[in-house]
Write a protein that holds these residues in place. Sequence first.
Motif, PDB file in Angstrom:
ATOM      1  N   ILE A 246      34.201  36.440  41.752  1.00 35.47           N
ATOM      2  CA  ILE A 246      35.755  36.785  41.914  1.00 35.47           C
ATOM      3  C   ILE A 246      36.244  35.793  42.908  1.00 35.47           C
ATOM      4  O   ILE A 246      37.375  35.956  43.188  1.00 35.47           O
ATOM      5  CB  ILE A 246      35.960  38.311  42.237  1.00 35.47           C
TER       6      ILE A 246
ATOM      7  N   ILE B 101      38.071  33.913  33.001  1.00 34.17           N
ATOM      8  CA  ILE B 101      38.385  32.860  33.211  1.00 34.17           C
ATOM      9  C   ILE B 101      37.436  31.946  32.978  1.00 34.17           C
ATOM     10  O   ILE B 101      36.287  31.940  33.443  1.00 34.17           O
ATOM     11  CB  ILE B 101      38.904  32.400  34.854  1.00 34.17           C
TER      12      ILE B 101
ATOM     13  N   GLY C 129      37.744  28.583  43.415  1.00 38.33           N
ATOM     14  CA  GLY C 129      38.119  29.961  42.929  1.00 38.33           C
ATOM     15  C   GLY C 129      39.730  29.820  42.612  1.00 38.33           C
ATOM     16  O   GLY C 129      40.001  30.950  42.051  1.00 38.33           O
TER      17      GLY C 129
ATOM     18  N   VAL D  48      42.950  32.239  29.847  1.00 35.93           N
ATOM     19  CA  VAL D  48      42.204  33.669  30.271  1.00 35.93           C
ATOM     20  C   VAL D  48      42.101  34.634  28.899  1.00 35.93           C
ATOM     21  O   VAL D  48      42.820  34.365  28.146  1.00 35.93           O
ATOM     22  CB  VAL D  48      43.162  34.216  31.287  1.00 35.93           C
TER      23      VAL D  48
ATOM     24  N   SER E 178      40.275  39.291  38.622  1.00 38.88           N
ATOM     25  CA  SER E 178      40.071  37.897  37.672  1.00 38.88           C
ATOM     26  C   SER E 178      38.680  37.560  38.010  1.00 38.88           C
ATOM     27  O   SER E 178      38.322  37.407  39.214  1.00 38.88           O
ATOM     28  CB  SER E 178      41.046  36.992  38.255  1.00 38.88           C
ATOM     29  N   ILE E 179      37.909  36.931  37.169  1.00 40.77           N
ATOM     30  CA  ILE E 179      36.506  36.737  37.250  1.00 40.77           C
ATOM     31  C   ILE E 179      36.111  35.297  36.314  1.00 40.77           C
ATOM     32  O   ILE E 179      36.616  35.376  35.442  1.00 40.77           O
ATOM     33  CB  ILE E 179      35.768  37.949  36.807  1.00 40.77           C
ATOM     34  N   SER E 180      35.082  34.631  37.066  1.00 40.25           N
ATOM     35  CA  SER E 180      34.789  33.412  36.237  1.00 40.25           C
ATOM     36  C   SER E 180      33.487  34.034  35.163  1.00 40.25           C
ATOM     37  O   SER E 180      33.174  35.011  35.291  1.00 40.25           O
ATOM     38  CB  SER E 180      34.034  32.584  37.353  1.00 40.25           C
TER      39      SER E 180
ATOM     40  N   LEU F 184      40.997  30.963  39.336  1.00 41.92           N
ATOM     41  CA  LEU F 184      40.960  32.255  38.821  1.00 41.92           C
ATOM     42  C   LEU F 184      42.257  32.860  38.845  1.00 41.92           C
ATOM     43  O   LEU F 184      42.549  33.780  37.920  1.00 41.92           O
ATOM     44  CB  LEU F 184      40.045  33.205  39.780  1.00 41.92           C
TER      45      LEU F 184
END
Length: 202
Positions: A19, A162, A34, A193, A12-14, A37
């Motif tokens: 991460i 995200i 975070g 997402v 899961s990543i911004s 995420l």
Amino acid sequence: MPGMTITSISLSISLDGYIAGPHDGPDNPLGDGGSSLFDWWTAGTEPLANDPRFAPPTRSRQVATELFDCGAVLTGRRTFDIARGWGGHHPAGAPFFVLTHSAPPHWVGPGTGGTAVTDGIRSALDQARHVAGDRPIGITSANVAQQYMAAGLVDEINLNLIPVLLGSGVALFANLPEPVGLECTRVVESDGVTHLRYRVIT
Ligand SMILES: NC(=O)c1ccc[n+]([C@@H]2O[C@H](COP(=O)([O-])OP(=O)(O)OC[C@H]3O[C@@H](n4cnc5c(N)ncnc54)[C@H](OP(=O)(O)O)[C@@H]3O)[C@@H](O)[C@H]2O)c1
């Protein structure tokens, strides 16, 4: 068939590529800001059959179920320590292999799902292939993912993107020795997402 096993970075990543936010640690696992995420894992109403702790939104359910269907997980010592070794059993329900320069005590060992690997990424991958059968091998940290990418050992990148900007933290895409071509093979637009899948073009 072990030779057919796909290696898949799965994170899961911004939107700005992190991460985890800054200041991550066992008491702040995904760093400052975070935790957003991972919100999607519990943003739905119906628990997942694989693990009732998770209830992703309806349009994320297939992706989430696939993520749980991996045959082995490759990760790094920082993730292992920050997650406190997942109590010995990775949430994906698969055997996990922790790259480390010194074998951690306690959780990795007989009776847990974990194996400490001190002799490099190829050894870890060989061991993961051995147990994964024809199911995918998930690569689930930035530092380790970068090493597999640099070695040309990644088949697929699965990102849960995200819509947040963390500004700094643990960047996934760094330390690449040369450009890598990708083909987008799936986009699933869900609630909070977007699930992206890329095939690495060699
Ligand atoms: N967003 C998500 O989906 C997601 C998922 C998982 C984790 N995370 C986050 O990611 C962060 C941790 O990831 P990270 O990329 O910083 O670190 P990491 O990959 O988990 O761990 C890096 C460490 O692993 C060991 N290591 C890596 N490669 C090695 C090799 N070839 N041989 C021997 N040891 C090796 C080294 O530790 P030693 O030298 O100490 O052994 C290295 O410092 C945490 O904040 C975690 O919460 C996010």
